[in-house]
Motif scaffolding. Structure first.
Motif, PDB file in Angstrom:
ATOM      1  N   THR A 153     -43.949  41.000  73.693  1.00 33.02           N
ATOM      2  CA  THR A 153     -44.718  39.808  73.315  1.00 33.02           C
ATOM      3  C   THR A 153     -46.201  40.143  73.166  1.00 33.02           C
ATOM      4  OG1 THR A 153     -44.795  39.207  75.668  1.00 33.02           O
ATOM      5  CG2 THR A 153     -43.119  38.139  74.306  1.00 33.02           C
ATOM      6  N   GLY A 154     -46.718  40.974  74.078  1.00 35.95           N
ATOM      7  CA  GLY A 154     -48.113  41.381  73.964  1.00 35.95           C
ATOM      8  C   GLY A 154     -48.359  42.182  72.702  1.00 35.95           C
ATOM      9  N   GLY A 155     -47.382  43.011  72.324  1.00 37.02           N
ATOM     10  CA  GLY A 155     -47.508  43.793  71.107  1.00 37.02           C
ATOM     11  C   GLY A 155     -47.533  42.927  69.862  1.00 37.02           C
ATOM     12  N   VAL A 156     -46.708  41.877  69.838  1.00 36.27           N
ATOM     13  CA  VAL A 156     -46.697  40.949  68.695  1.00 36.27           C
ATOM     14  C   VAL A 156     -48.042  40.239  68.587  1.00 36.27           C
ATOM     15  CG1 VAL A 156     -45.680  38.824  67.777  1.00 36.27           C
ATOM     16  CG2 VAL A 156     -44.201  40.603  68.739  1.00 36.27           C
ATOM     17  N   ILE A 157     -48.573  39.812  69.722  1.00 39.49           N
ATOM     18  CA  ILE A 157     -49.873  39.133  69.723  1.00 39.49           C
ATOM     19  C   ILE A 157     -50.966  40.073  69.209  1.00 39.49           C
ATOM     20  CG2 ILE A 157     -51.646  38.108  71.201  1.00 39.49           C
ATOM     21  CD1 ILE A 157     -49.315  37.167  73.029  1.00 39.49           C
ATOM     22  N   ALA A 158     -50.964  41.306  69.714  1.00 41.64           N
ATOM     23  CA  ALA A 158     -51.983  42.273  69.297  1.00 41.64           C
ATOM     24  C   ALA A 158     -51.858  42.603  67.810  1.00 41.64           C
ATOM     25  CB  ALA A 158     -51.860  43.544  70.135  1.00 41.64           C
ATOM     26  N   TRP A 159     -50.625  42.765  67.322  1.00 48.29           N
ATOM     27  CA  TRP A 159     -50.409  43.091  65.909  1.00 48.29           C
ATOM     28  C   TRP A 159     -50.925  41.969  65.011  1.00 48.29           C
ATOM     29  CZ3 TRP A 159     -47.207  40.893  62.083  1.00 48.29           C
ATOM     30  CH2 TRP A 159     -47.070  41.638  60.904  1.00 48.29           C
ATOM     31  N   CYS A 160     -50.614  40.722  65.385  1.00 44.44           N
ATOM     32  CA  CYS A 160     -51.095  39.581  64.597  1.00 44.44           C
ATOM     33  C   CYS A 160     -52.614  39.509  64.609  1.00 44.44           C
ATOM     34  CB  CYS A 160     -50.513  38.277  65.145  1.00 44.44           C
ATOM     35  SG  CYS A 160     -48.750  38.064  64.857  1.00 44.44           S
ATOM     36  N   ALA A 161     -53.216  39.755  65.781  1.00 46.19           N
ATOM     37  CA  ALA A 161     -54.675  39.705  65.888  1.00 46.19           C
ATOM     38  C   ALA A 161     -55.324  40.751  64.988  1.00 46.19           C
ATOM     39  CB  ALA A 161     -55.096  39.913  67.340  1.00 46.19           C
ATOM     40  N   MET A 162     -54.720  41.937  64.901  1.00 53.19           N
ATOM     41  CA  MET A 162     -55.281  43.001  64.054  1.00 53.19           C
ATOM     42  C   MET A 162     -55.147  42.691  62.568  1.00 53.19           C
ATOM     43  SD  MET A 162     -54.338  46.577  66.029  1.00 53.19           S
ATOM     44  CE  MET A 162     -52.570  46.268  66.037  1.00 53.19           C
ATOM     45  N   LYS A 163     -54.182  41.844  62.211  1.00 55.61           N
ATOM     46  CA  LYS A 163     -53.964  41.488  60.812  1.00 55.61           C
ATOM     47  C   LYS A 163     -54.921  40.402  60.315  1.00 55.61           C
ATOM     48  CE  LYS A 163     -50.468  44.090  59.532  1.00 55.61           C
ATOM     49  NZ  LYS A 163     -50.526  44.979  58.344  1.00 55.61           N
ATOM     50  N   LEU A 164     -55.569  39.722  61.221  1.00 56.31           N
ATOM     51  CA  LEU A 164     -56.471  38.640  60.838  1.00 56.31           C
ATOM     52  C   LEU A 164     -57.698  39.186  60.110  1.00 56.31           C
ATOM     53  CD1 LEU A 164     -56.392  36.411  64.057  1.00 56.31           C
ATOM     54  CD2 LEU A 164     -55.215  36.017  61.894  1.00 56.31           C
TER      55      LEU A 164
ATOM     56  N   GLY B 264     -47.885  30.738  56.209  1.00 58.60           N
ATOM     57  CA  GLY B 264     -48.738  31.671  55.484  1.00 58.60           C
ATOM     58  C   GLY B 264     -48.697  31.458  53.984  1.00 58.60           C
ATOM     59  N   ALA B 265     -47.514  31.082  53.474  1.00 59.87           N
ATOM     60  CA  ALA B 265     -47.371  30.857  52.030  1.00 59.87           C
ATOM     61  C   ALA B 265     -48.031  29.558  51.597  1.00 59.87           C
ATOM     62  CB  ALA B 265     -45.885  30.848  51.654  1.00 59.87           C
ATOM     63  N   VAL B 266     -47.892  28.523  52.401  1.00 55.26           N
ATOM     64  CA  VAL B 266     -48.447  27.209  52.058  1.00 55.26           C
ATOM     65  C   VAL B 266     -49.960  27.177  52.261  1.00 55.26           C
ATOM     66  CG1 VAL B 266     -48.466  24.761  52.666  1.00 55.26           C
ATOM     67  CG2 VAL B 266     -46.299  26.015  52.549  1.00 55.26           C
ATOM     68  N   PHE B 267     -50.435  27.818  53.311  1.00 56.17           N
ATOM     69  CA  PHE B 267     -51.869  27.788  53.622  1.00 56.17           C
ATOM     70  C   PHE B 267     -52.491  29.159  53.328  1.00 56.17           C
ATOM     71  CE2 PHE B 267     -49.846  24.517  56.266  1.00 56.17           C
ATOM     72  CZ  PHE B 267     -50.574  23.408  55.870  1.00 56.17           C
ATOM     73  N   THR B 268     -52.688  29.950  54.359  1.00 51.77           N
ATOM     74  CA  THR B 268     -53.260  31.289  54.175  1.00 51.77           C
ATOM     75  C   THR B 268     -52.510  32.282  55.057  1.00 51.77           C
ATOM     76  OG1 THR B 268     -54.851  31.048  55.990  1.00 51.77           O
ATOM     77  CG2 THR B 268     -55.547  30.293  53.787  1.00 51.77           C
ATOM     78  N   LYS B 269     -52.672  33.570  54.750  1.00 44.77           N
ATOM     79  CA  LYS B 269     -52.049  34.597  55.577  1.00 44.77           C
ATOM     80  C   LYS B 269     -52.563  34.527  57.014  1.00 44.77           C
ATOM     81  CE  LYS B 269     -50.947  38.024  52.022  1.00 44.77           C
ATOM     82  NZ  LYS B 269     -51.152  39.427  51.553  1.00 44.77           N
ATOM     83  N   ASN B 270     -53.857  34.253  57.137  1.00 46.28           N
ATOM     84  CA  ASN B 270     -54.420  34.122  58.484  1.00 46.28           C
ATOM     85  C   ASN B 270     -53.691  33.049  59.278  1.00 46.28           C
ATOM     86  OD1 ASN B 270     -56.336  36.123  58.467  1.00 46.28           O
ATOM     87  ND2 ASN B 270     -58.060  34.783  57.988  1.00 46.28           N
ATOM     88  N   ALA B 271     -53.424  31.920  58.634  1.00 46.35           N
ATOM     89  CA  ALA B 271     -52.736  30.827  59.322  1.00 46.35           C
ATOM     90  C   ALA B 271     -51.339  31.261  59.763  1.00 46.35           C
ATOM     91  CB  ALA B 271     -52.646  29.607  58.412  1.00 46.35           C
ATOM     92  N   GLY B 272     -50.674  32.053  58.928  1.00 43.59           N
ATOM     93  CA  GLY B 272     -49.353  32.543  59.284  1.00 43.59           C
ATOM     94  C   GLY B 272     -49.398  33.470  60.485  1.00 43.59           C
TER      95      GLY B 272
END
Length: 233
Positions: A39-50, A140-148
């Motif tokens: 779970t921590g890895g998923v959070i970190a991966w998403c944060a790096m994609k922002l 992400g598709a409806v709004f922005t990738k960041n939102a996804g």
């Protein structure tokens, strides 16, 4: 009290059987580590994609959090505590294992083998994140990738928060945790939920008791997170 003594005796008998049946390869430390790392890895991966997220995008956390609170309440009430054909294994794991192992008078865990009955199975965080991915992609598709990415990150963080608060709720005789704002309330409400006579009707929110309050399933019975009777384990 006779009722509490009977519940305690049944729980300890089940505990002995369950711990004895635990596979030799099982290690609670690895179980917990996988939950935290995944779970921590998923959070970190998403944060790096922002990419320079705006305040409006961060505010997406609010509706996603509220949806998560409802999903937590509904799944706990209608899946984990009601037998259904589709989710019978999940129901049995929760009611026939977790709630027999841990009751309002045997809430404590001791030793790494007890983690097997305390935490969701290792596949649960993976299944939870995979189930959240389509919703995150749609956002992400409806709004922005960041939102996804923020949506997926929020859902993973909610799961981690649930497991963390749940673990704290099974630590007995801790005046410090009892006095902590919010955590003390969560712990008190969870004791009531583990009463065998109340578990199917009261306190389904393990985190913020928002939906329990809205839908009338919150019970503020004056209970403490108690330790077992002296001399037993």
């Amino acid at each position: 009290m006779k009722y509490d003594d009977e519940v305690r005796a049944r729980s300890y008998r089940f505990r002995d059987e369950y711990v004895a049946s635990t596979p030799a390869w099982y290690r609670g430390e690895l179980h917990l580590a996988f939950t935290l790392l995944f779970t921590g890895g998923v959070i970190a991966w998403c944060a790096m994609k922002l990419q320079a997220p705006t305040l409006a995008q961060w505010l997406a956390i609010v509706p996603i959090f509220l949806f998560g609170n409802w999903a937590e309440w509904a799944a706990h009430r209608y899946v984990l505590h009601r037998p259904t054909r589709l989710f019978s294994m999940i129901y049995k794991r929760h009611c026939a294992v977790h709630h027999r192992f841990f009751t309002h008078v045997t809430l404590e865990y001791k030793g790494q083998k007890h983690w097997r009955a305390l935490l969701f199975p290792p596949f649960a965080p993976v299944a939870f994140v995979l189930a959240a991915v389509p919703f995150a992609l749609a956002i992400g598709a409806v709004f922005t990738k960041n939102a996804g990415y923020i949506a997926l990150m929020t859902m993973a963080a909610y799961y981690l928060m649930y497991e963390g608060l749940h673990t704290l709720s099974h630590i007995t005789d801790s005046p410090l945790l009892d006095r902590m704002p919010f955590v003390g309330t969560v712990r008190r409400l969870h004791v009531t939920h583990h009463d065998p006579e109340l578990m199917a009707t009261q306190n389904f929110n393990l985190t913020f008791p928002i939906c329990d309050t809205l839908f009338g399933t919150r019970s503020d019975a004056p209970r403490e997170v108690r330790s077992p009777v002296e001399g037993r384990r």
